[in-house]
Design a protein around this motif. Structure first.
Motif, PDB file in Angstrom:
ATOM      1  N   ASP A   1      11.941  -6.034 -15.735  1.00  0.00           N
ATOM      2  CA  ASP A   1      12.414  -6.428 -14.536  1.00  0.00           C
ATOM      3  C   ASP A   1      11.235  -6.550 -13.776  1.00  0.00           C
ATOM      4  O   ASP A   1      10.772  -7.523 -12.773  1.00  0.00           O
ATOM      5  N   ARG A   2      10.318  -5.391 -13.965  1.00  0.00           N
ATOM      6  CA  ARG A   2       8.979  -5.494 -13.300  1.00  0.00           C
ATOM      7  C   ARG A   2       8.203  -6.797 -13.704  1.00  0.00           C
ATOM      8  O   ARG A   2       7.405  -7.251 -12.866  1.00  0.00           O
TER       9      ARG A   2
ATOM     10  N   ARG B   1       9.388  -9.871 -11.767  1.00  0.00           N
ATOM     11  CA  ARG B   1       9.110  -9.912 -10.398  1.00  0.00           C
ATOM     12  C   ARG B   1       7.539 -10.110 -10.374  1.00  0.00           C
ATOM     13  O   ARG B   1       7.117 -11.088  -9.333  1.00  0.00           O
ATOM     14  N   LYS B   2       6.524  -9.640 -11.060  1.00  0.00           N
ATOM     15  CA  LYS B   2       5.284  -9.778 -10.957  1.00  0.00           C
ATOM     16  C   LYS B   2       4.879 -11.498 -11.458  1.00  0.00           C
ATOM     17  O   LYS B   2       4.187 -12.002 -10.877  1.00  0.00           O
TER      18      LYS B   2
ATOM     19  N   SER C   1      -0.526  -4.266  -4.968  1.00  0.00           N
ATOM     20  CA  SER C   1      -0.682  -5.521  -5.608  1.00  0.00           C
ATOM     21  C   SER C   1      -2.014  -6.301  -5.087  1.00  0.00           C
ATOM     22  O   SER C   1      -2.232  -5.946  -4.087  1.00  0.00           O
TER      23      SER C   1
ATOM     24  N   THR D   1       2.053  -3.454 -18.602  1.00  0.00           N
ATOM     25  CA  THR D   1       3.558  -3.077 -18.835  1.00  0.00           C
ATOM     26  C   THR D   1       4.185  -3.447 -20.001  1.00  0.00           C
ATOM     27  O   THR D   1       4.812  -2.997 -20.588  1.00  0.00           O
TER      28      THR D   1
ATOM     29  N   SER E   1      14.443  -1.895 -17.725  1.00  0.00           N
ATOM     30  CA  SER E   1      13.914  -1.883 -16.458  1.00  0.00           C
ATOM     31  C   SER E   1      12.542  -2.356 -16.206  1.00  0.00           C
ATOM     32  O   SER E   1      12.127  -3.072 -15.272  1.00  0.00           O
ATOM     33  N   LEU E   2      11.698  -2.142 -17.205  1.00  0.00           N
ATOM     34  CA  LEU E   2      10.375  -2.605 -17.222  1.00  0.00           C
ATOM     35  C   LEU E   2      10.248  -3.902 -17.172  1.00  0.00           C
ATOM     36  O   LEU E   2       9.243  -4.996 -16.758  1.00  0.00           O
TER      37      LEU E   2
END
Length: 554
Positions: A381-382, A385-386, A326, A353, A378-379
């Motif tokens: 979800d990434r 989160r970011k 990160s 992404t 699922s991408l």
């Protein structure tokens, strides 16, 4: 004229040759790349069409390496089989050789025509497709001009006393000449440029046909090395096709070199002049590799997989670093400029992404797959989160005193993150639902409807890349172009809807069955494009180029 000046002129001509070749390739990639990719996926299932598609793409891209990388990425993603990918690359090598043949004709009249037409198209409009077409024409003009410059720059070498000695040395040491040609081609990253240079020098009488053929075989070796080196850190599936090309083309060039030096055949059957003999030898070699490659395709593919597997090692430490990496360094929060730079880096990762999601979704429309649908979800979800992490990080950064510019940049990054999250939500909640519906019902689009969808998606993909570039560069011209593209796509959306309703009126069965999916997808893509285009507004507002929500007249 001194030798150093001659070499300087020759180096300049070669540099222009490389630049022009790259200019044509990038113009085609930017203008038609996404459309060509979609068409390629549809034709690669047939071996004969795979060869023809590879040939056509190499002519369009002016590069067999670009086709190898493209096909390798498709094979790695499971879109095409590795065997079909290798056949497409075989065709690409022939297409690359045909480009050289075309460029050796007298095309001097094309130079002023292409330069004038291309420059006019590039400067007279803000439409990206027209600008890229102009770029292609200018590149073609410069390419032909560079060949004339190479010939003119090499003319004084006729009087050189050293050059015949060098040529005689390489003629007597073909292995060194073969390896040197391979190294030069790898440095050029272009077999077209390397062969054209050899042919141009042969036309001036500097390179005899026998040596020229040896050099061309070396060019084929060097060209086959480029793609494996460029993909050495890629996923194993992506590397199989480039490795297979190295096994066939690279090893084939070595076998042909040994055969040529052993048999020492006459080169007269290849043409009446030295340049013709060299070019035709290049074409003949790649045709032989294609013919030999068809029965050997399975064997070469199996060997390529084993070679890739041998060189693939899992590095747990690297995997963990990627998973946890990160840019949001808490220690930099006391320095707003550093904190904003960190937030920008992290936002760029979100952009990457989202770009992957946007690219993969259209692939799922074509070939729905339950596992890939879950992977794409699922991408998102990434992205979520970011987005949350960036939002919290910037909130902490605003506690410290900021300049007005820093505060505006902070708001711009927050706005971009919100829009990127919304794009991810549209892809997952709306478009994936359409994919699932298409999968469950076994629906198929009409050819016209699918062309409309892929063309609209390609425009949105291109605009997404512009938006991501604007976020980093904050370039006003790019931002303006992005907003103009938003207006253009609004008109395209209306035309697409009208065409769709005409097909419904005519009672086309597939149009009726996929009507809601088609219209909803166009609407979702239009909404995504609007969100991405709005990322350009802060830059335009800062430059005073916005009037309300519209661009000011220039």
């Amino acid at each position: 004229m001194s030798g150093s000046v001659v070499l300087l002129h020759l180096a300049g001509a070669v540099a222009l040759l490389l630049f022009a070749t790259r200019m044509v390739r990038t113009g085609v990639e930017r203008a038609y790349g996404d459309v060509l990719r979609h068409k390629l996926r549809n034709t690669m299932r047939n071996p004969i069409l795979a060869v023809l598609a590879g040939t056509a793409l190499a002519i369009a891209f002016q590069s067999s390496t670009a086709v190898t990388l493209l096909v390798g990425s498709f094979a790695g993603a499971g879109i095409v089989s590795g065997i079909a990918g290798q056949l497409a690359v075989r065709g690409a090598e022939i297409g690359s050789a045909l480009v050289i043949k075309i460029l050796t004709f007298d095309l001097s009249l094309l130079v002023p025509l292409c330069l004038v037409a291309g420059t006019t198209m590039f400067l007279a409009t803000d439409r990206r497709s027209w600008q890229q077409t102009g770029r292609i024409l200018v590149g073609i003009g410069l390419l032909v001009l560079s060949l004339e410059m190479v010939g003119q720059a090499s003319e004084p070498l006729r009087e050189s006393k050293l050059l015949p000695v060098i040529i005689d040395y390489f003629a007597g040491d073909p292995v060194t000449a073969y390896l040197l040609a391979a190294i030069v081609t790898w440095l050029f990253h272009s077999s077209i440029a390397a062969v054209l240079l050899i042919v141009t020098l042969a036309g001036r009488g500097f390179v005899p046909p026998e040596l020229g053929i040896v050099l061309v075989l070396g060019v084929n070796l060097g060209s086959s090395i480029i793609a494996p080196l460029l993909t050495r850190n890629a996923e194993p599936g992506v590397r199989v096709v480039p490795i297979g090309n190295l096994l066939m083309r690279g090893a084939g060039s070595l076998v042909m070199l040994v055969a040529f030096l052993w048999i020492k055949p006459s080169t007269a059957f290849l043409g009446s002049t030295g340049p013709d003999q060299i070019i035709n030898a290049h074409i003949l070699f790649n045709c032989i590799i294609l013919v030999a490659g068809i029965p050997l395709a399975k064997l070469v593919y199996s060997a390529s997989e084993k070679i890739v597997a041998l060189g693939t090692r899992t590095d747990p430490a690297k995997e963990m670093a990627v998973a946890e990496l990160s840019a949001l360094n808490e220690a930099a929060l006391d320095t707003p400029s550093q904190a904003l730079a960190n937030a920008t880096r992290e936002t760029v990762r979100v952009c990457e992404t989202v770009e992957i999601m946007l690219q993969r979704i259209i692939e799922l429309y074509e070939s729905p797959d339950a596992d890939k649908i879950k992977a794409l979800a699922s991408l998102d979800d990434r992205v979520d989160r970011k987005h949350q992490a960036i939002k919290l990080y910037l909130a902490k950064a605003t506690i410290r005193p900021m300049t007005e510019d820093e505060a505006l940049r902070c708001q711009e990054l927050l706005g971009a993150c919100v829009k990127l999250e919304q794009v991810g939500d549209i892809i997952v909640r709306n478009m994936l639902a359409h994919v699932q519906k298409k999968l469950d019902r076994g629906l198929e689009f009409t050819p016209e409807g699918w062309r409309e969808l892929t063309s609209f998606h390609a425009s949105v993909m291109a605009n997404a890349r512009l938006a991501f570039n604007v976020l980093v560069s904050r370039d006003a011209n790019t931002a303006r172009q992005l907003v103009l593209e938003k207006d253009r796509l609004r008109d395209v959306e209306k035309q697409t809807s009208q065409s769709h309703f005409l097909r419904l009126r005519d009672g086309t069965i597939k149009s009726v069955e996929t009507s809601s999916i088609h219209l909803d997808t166009i609407r979702d893509l239009k909404q995504i494009n609007s969100l991405l285009a709005s990322m350009a507004y802060p830059v335009l507002e800062e430059q005073g180029l916005l009037r309300g929500s519209r661009l000011k007249a220039s």
